[in-house]
Design a protein around this motif. Structure first.
Motif, PDB file in Angstrom:
ATOM      1  N   ARG A  95       0.841  -1.071   0.025  1.00  0.00           N
ATOM      2  CA  ARG A  95       0.098  -0.020  -0.031  1.00  0.00           C
ATOM      3  C   ARG A  95       0.815   1.172   0.061  1.00  0.00           C
ATOM      4  N   LEU A  96       2.180   1.135   0.475  1.00  0.00           N
ATOM      5  CA  LEU A  96       2.792   2.299   0.710  1.00  0.00           C
ATOM      6  C   LEU A  96       3.345   2.801  -0.636  1.00  0.00           C
ATOM      7  N   LEU A  97       3.282   1.893  -1.721  1.00  0.00           N
ATOM      8  CA  LEU A  97       3.933   2.236  -3.168  1.00  0.00           C
ATOM      9  C   LEU A  97       2.765   3.249  -3.868  1.00  0.00           C
ATOM     10  N   HIS A  98       1.493   3.071  -3.241  1.00  0.00           N
ATOM     11  CA  HIS A  98       0.664   4.131  -3.849  1.00  0.00           C
ATOM     12  C   HIS A  98       0.358   5.432  -3.262  1.00  0.00           C
ATOM     13  N   ARG A  99       1.362   5.717  -2.441  1.00  0.00           N
ATOM     14  CA  ARG A  99       1.331   7.091  -1.840  1.00  0.00           C
ATOM     15  C   ARG A  99       2.132   7.897  -2.625  1.00  0.00           C
ATOM     16  N   TRP A 100       1.426   8.929  -2.668  1.00  0.00           N
ATOM     17  CA  TRP A 100       2.209  10.220  -3.609  1.00  0.00           C
ATOM     18  C   TRP A 100       3.727  10.679  -2.884  1.00  0.00           C
ATOM     19  N   SER A 101       3.500  10.601  -1.666  1.00  0.00           N
ATOM     20  CA  SER A 101       4.902  11.140  -0.771  1.00  0.00           C
ATOM     21  C   SER A 101       5.818  10.125  -0.952  1.00  0.00           C
ATOM     22  N   LEU A 102       5.714   8.856  -1.220  1.00  0.00           N
ATOM     23  CA  LEU A 102       6.855   7.922  -1.439  1.00  0.00           C
ATOM     24  C   LEU A 102       7.518   8.280  -2.631  1.00  0.00           C
ATOM     25  N   TRP A 103       6.729   8.513  -3.637  1.00  0.00           N
ATOM     26  CA  TRP A 103       7.287   8.738  -5.024  1.00  0.00           C
ATOM     27  C   TRP A 103       7.948  10.083  -5.059  1.00  0.00           C
ATOM     28  N   ALA A 104       7.362  11.028  -4.258  1.00  0.00           N
ATOM     29  CA  ALA A 104       7.854  12.483  -4.156  1.00  0.00           C
ATOM     30  C   ALA A 104       9.129  12.470  -3.481  1.00  0.00           C
ATOM     31  N   LEU A 105       9.575  11.861  -2.534  1.00  0.00           N
ATOM     32  CA  LEU A 105      10.528  11.606  -1.654  1.00  0.00           C
ATOM     33  C   LEU A 105      11.731  10.953  -2.551  1.00  0.00           C
ATOM     34  N   ALA A 106      11.195   9.864  -3.355  1.00  0.00           N
ATOM     35  CA  ALA A 106      12.202   9.226  -4.054  1.00  0.00           C
ATOM     36  C   ALA A 106      12.567  10.379  -5.218  1.00  0.00           C
ATOM     37  N   LEU A 107      11.571  10.965  -5.783  1.00  0.00           N
ATOM     38  CA  LEU A 107      12.047  11.912  -6.616  1.00  0.00           C
ATOM     39  C   LEU A 107      12.907  13.182  -6.227  1.00  0.00           C
ATOM     40  N   ALA A 132       8.110  23.802   3.019  1.00  0.00           N
ATOM     41  CA  ALA A 132       6.795  23.218   3.209  1.00  0.00           C
ATOM     42  C   ALA A 132       6.425  22.224   2.785  1.00  0.00           C
ATOM     43  N   GLY A 133       6.963  22.025   1.292  1.00  0.00           N
ATOM     44  CA  GLY A 133       6.645  20.532   0.601  1.00  0.00           C
ATOM     45  C   GLY A 133       7.533  19.422   1.222  1.00  0.00           C
ATOM     46  N   LEU A 134       8.594  19.749   1.472  1.00  0.00           N
ATOM     47  CA  LEU A 134       9.393  18.511   2.179  1.00  0.00           C
ATOM     48  C   LEU A 134       8.778  18.066   3.230  1.00  0.00           C
ATOM     49  N   CYS A 135       8.457  18.977   4.078  1.00  0.00           N
ATOM     50  CA  CYS A 135       7.696  18.711   5.550  1.00  0.00           C
ATOM     51  C   CYS A 135       6.284  18.031   5.364  1.00  0.00           C
ATOM     52  N   LEU A 136       5.356  18.300   4.225  1.00  0.00           N
ATOM     53  CA  LEU A 136       4.353  17.549   3.917  1.00  0.00           C
ATOM     54  C   LEU A 136       4.607  16.236   3.571  1.00  0.00           C
ATOM     55  N   VAL A 137       5.711  15.985   2.623  1.00  0.00           N
ATOM     56  CA  VAL A 137       6.206  14.587   2.153  1.00  0.00           C
ATOM     57  C   VAL A 137       6.177  13.730   3.255  1.00  0.00           C
ATOM     58  N   PHE A 138       7.068  14.114   4.232  1.00  0.00           N
ATOM     59  CA  PHE A 138       7.146  13.309   5.439  1.00  0.00           C
ATOM     60  C   PHE A 138       6.202  13.260   6.549  1.00  0.00           C
ATOM     61  N   LEU A 139       5.234  14.336   6.628  1.00  0.00           N
ATOM     62  CA  LEU A 139       4.036  13.809   7.406  1.00  0.00           C
ATOM     63  C   LEU A 139       2.958  12.986   6.590  1.00  0.00           C
ATOM     64  N   ASP A 140       3.000  13.037   5.594  1.00  0.00           N
ATOM     65  CA  ASP A 140       2.001  12.002   4.825  1.00  0.00           C
ATOM     66  C   ASP A 140       2.649  10.819   4.995  1.00  0.00           C
ATOM     67  N   LEU A 141       3.920  10.346   4.828  1.00  0.00           N
ATOM     68  CA  LEU A 141       4.428   9.092   4.952  1.00  0.00           C
ATOM     69  C   LEU A 141       4.622   8.685   6.173  1.00  0.00           C
ATOM     70  N   GLY A 142       4.548   9.732   7.202  1.00  0.00           N
ATOM     71  CA  GLY A 142       4.691   9.034   8.547  1.00  0.00           C
ATOM     72  C   GLY A 142       3.170   8.827   9.094  1.00  0.00           C
ATOM     73  N   ARG A 143       2.249   9.644   8.792  1.00  0.00           N
ATOM     74  CA  ARG A 143       0.861   9.248   8.777  1.00  0.00           C
ATOM     75  C   ARG A 143       0.271   7.967   8.282  1.00  0.00           C
ATOM     76  N   HIS A 144       0.711   7.434   7.292  1.00  0.00           N
ATOM     77  CA  HIS A 144       0.483   6.449   6.554  1.00  0.00           C
ATOM     78  C   HIS A 144       1.242   5.271   7.199  1.00  0.00           C
ATOM     79  N   LEU A 145       2.457   5.206   7.562  1.00  0.00           N
ATOM     80  CA  LEU A 145       3.202   4.368   8.414  1.00  0.00           C
ATOM     81  C   LEU A 145       2.368   3.930   9.671  1.00  0.00           C
ATOM     82  N   GLU A 146       1.756   5.170  10.380  1.00  0.00           N
ATOM     83  CA  GLU A 146       1.238   4.775  11.575  1.00  0.00           C
ATOM     84  C   GLU A 146      -0.055   4.071  11.286  1.00  0.00           C
ATOM     85  N   GLU A 147      -1.020   4.338  10.035  1.00  0.00           N
ATOM     86  CA  GLU A 147      -2.135   3.492   9.648  1.00  0.00           C
ATOM     87  C   GLU A 147      -1.661   2.111   9.655  1.00  0.00           C
TER      88      GLU A 147
END
Length: 397
Positions: A2-14, A371-386
């Motif tokens: 499910r993590l591969l479908h998160r936009w934040s993971l691909w944004a972090l990789a980019l 702001a964008g880098l913080c949002l990427v990690f916040l979305d990624l951390g929230r999804h990991l918590e879920e």
């Protein structure tokens, strides 16, 4: 998966790919001035004259271009040339729609080093102007075709001349107060922000894991000392202490990472301690003790794996705090001035009047980057918590 479908993971990789290869995409140094200060981006000032860069080499002894703008602000020609046999006639000629002029006479010279600048008095006098006249209307008298060429009776053995005419627009994000490419600096800022954020968070997580496991498992005086230290550090205002330590320890990148790590491990320690307290009296831990397993074995082989999934979310959620702290310290001028970071870009923009002069292209890109880098990690951390917490997963569904 499910993590591969998160936009934040691909944004972090980019972002990681850009941070790794981005600096190698530019031919110039990030500290090199490429245009006048506070030049607007090319897409914002389409009617302004662009920056012009031409080179004269052995293969190309003449360069032509079309100029349809007002006279530029500056003009410079630098380089060197060498002849096997000193030529009878060798001149660098500047052709305009209204005539030609000789910029440099190298006749009967085997080697010549050229350094011409429109601001020099000697260059103005060579053009027949007074020291107080502006030579740019004389060099660019009208719109039309211009040419720079070498007219010589002998072919040059080596020649390398660079003509630079800084314009009023440059690149995707313009230039800063020193004439540097803001887009180049922005790309370099990704590397520093990721390096500081990830390094400080990993060190802080390692400290919090060690102290949290020790406090929760051993209890007693160890638990009391560690938790009181945590309470004291949490009650201390972090920013003033980090400012003082940055001033005492220096402005190096490694010092900045240590300072951020020293004030970021307390929440991780409390979280790991709570989990360890719930597992310390578990039947499998009691069974290991009864079998004579040492405490180090229990902590390393059983309690640490239990804490690792929880730490992944803590790491992802802790990076934004480190990134913001680094940006805050850099904005206050407490970072290494040799390193390009988004906070440093904001500091220099504020110090040189970008806020008051309306040079928003110096302010918005690093601000949106943080702001964008913080949002990427916040979305990624929230999804990991879920993923790790079934209750949050059910709420998400």
């Amino acid at each position: 998966m499910r993590l591969l479908h998160r936009w934040s993971l691909w944004a972090l990789a980019l972002g990681a790919i850009i941070a790794a290869i981005g600096p190698y995409l530019f031919k110039t140094s990030p500290e090199e001035a490429v245009a006048p200060p506070f030049v607007k981006p090319v897409w914002l000032a389409k009617d302004a004259p662009p920056s012009l860069h031409l080179t004269i080499t052995e293969e190309h002894l003449e360069r032509r271009f079309l100029w349809e703008y007002e006279p530029p602000l500056r003009f410079s020609l630098k380089g060197a040339m060498r002849f096997e046999v000193p030529p009878e006639v060798a001149q660098i000629v500047w052709q305009t729609p209204k005539g030609t002029m000789v910029l440099y006479d190298a006749s009967k010279k085997a080697e010549s080093r050229i350094d011409l600048d429109a601001r020099d008095v000697s260059f103005k006098l060579a053009l027949g102007l007074s020291p107080f006249q502006n030579p740019m209307p004389h060099l660019f008298p009208a719109t039309g075709e211009y040419a720079l060429r070498l007219e010589s009776s002998e072919p040059p053995a080596e020649i390398s001349l660079a003509l630079q005419v800084p314009g009023s627009r440059w690149g995707l994000l313009g230039t800063d107060q020193r004439g540097r490419d803001v887009f180049h600096l922005f790309i370099l800022g990704i590397r520093v922000s990721l390096l500081v954020g990830l390094s400080a968070t990993f060190i802080a997580t390692a400290l919090g894991l060690a102290f949290g496991l020790s406090s929760g498992y051993f209890g007693g005086i160890i638990d009391a000392v560690i938790m009181r230290a945590v309470d004291v550090l949490l009650s201390v205002p972090t920013l003033p202490i980090m400012i003082v330590l940055a001033g005492l320890w220096g402005k190096g990148l490694f010092n900045l990472i240590l300072i951020l790590s020293a004030f970021s491990w307390m929440s991780t320690a409390r979280t790991v301690r709570s989990m360890t307290l719930s597992l310390r009296e578990a039947p499998f831990v009691e069974g290991l003790r009864a079998l004579g397993a040492p405490s180090s074995y229990i902590l390393w082989r059983h309690l640490l794996p239990e804490a690792l999934p929880l730490l992944l979310a803590n790491i992802a959620l802790g990076v934004p705090g480190a990134v913001l702290a680094e940006a805050g310290l850099s904005f206050l001028g407490l970072s290494d001035p040799r390193l390009v970071s988004w906070g440093r870009m904001l500091h220099e923009a504020h110090a040189f009047g970008a806020f008051t002069s309306g040079a928003w292209w110096l302010i918005l890109p690093p601000g949106f980057g943080i702001a964008g880098l913080c949002l990427v990690f916040l979305d990624l951390g929230r999804h990991l918590e879920e993923i790790l917490d079934p209750r949050l997963r059910r709420k998400a569904l």
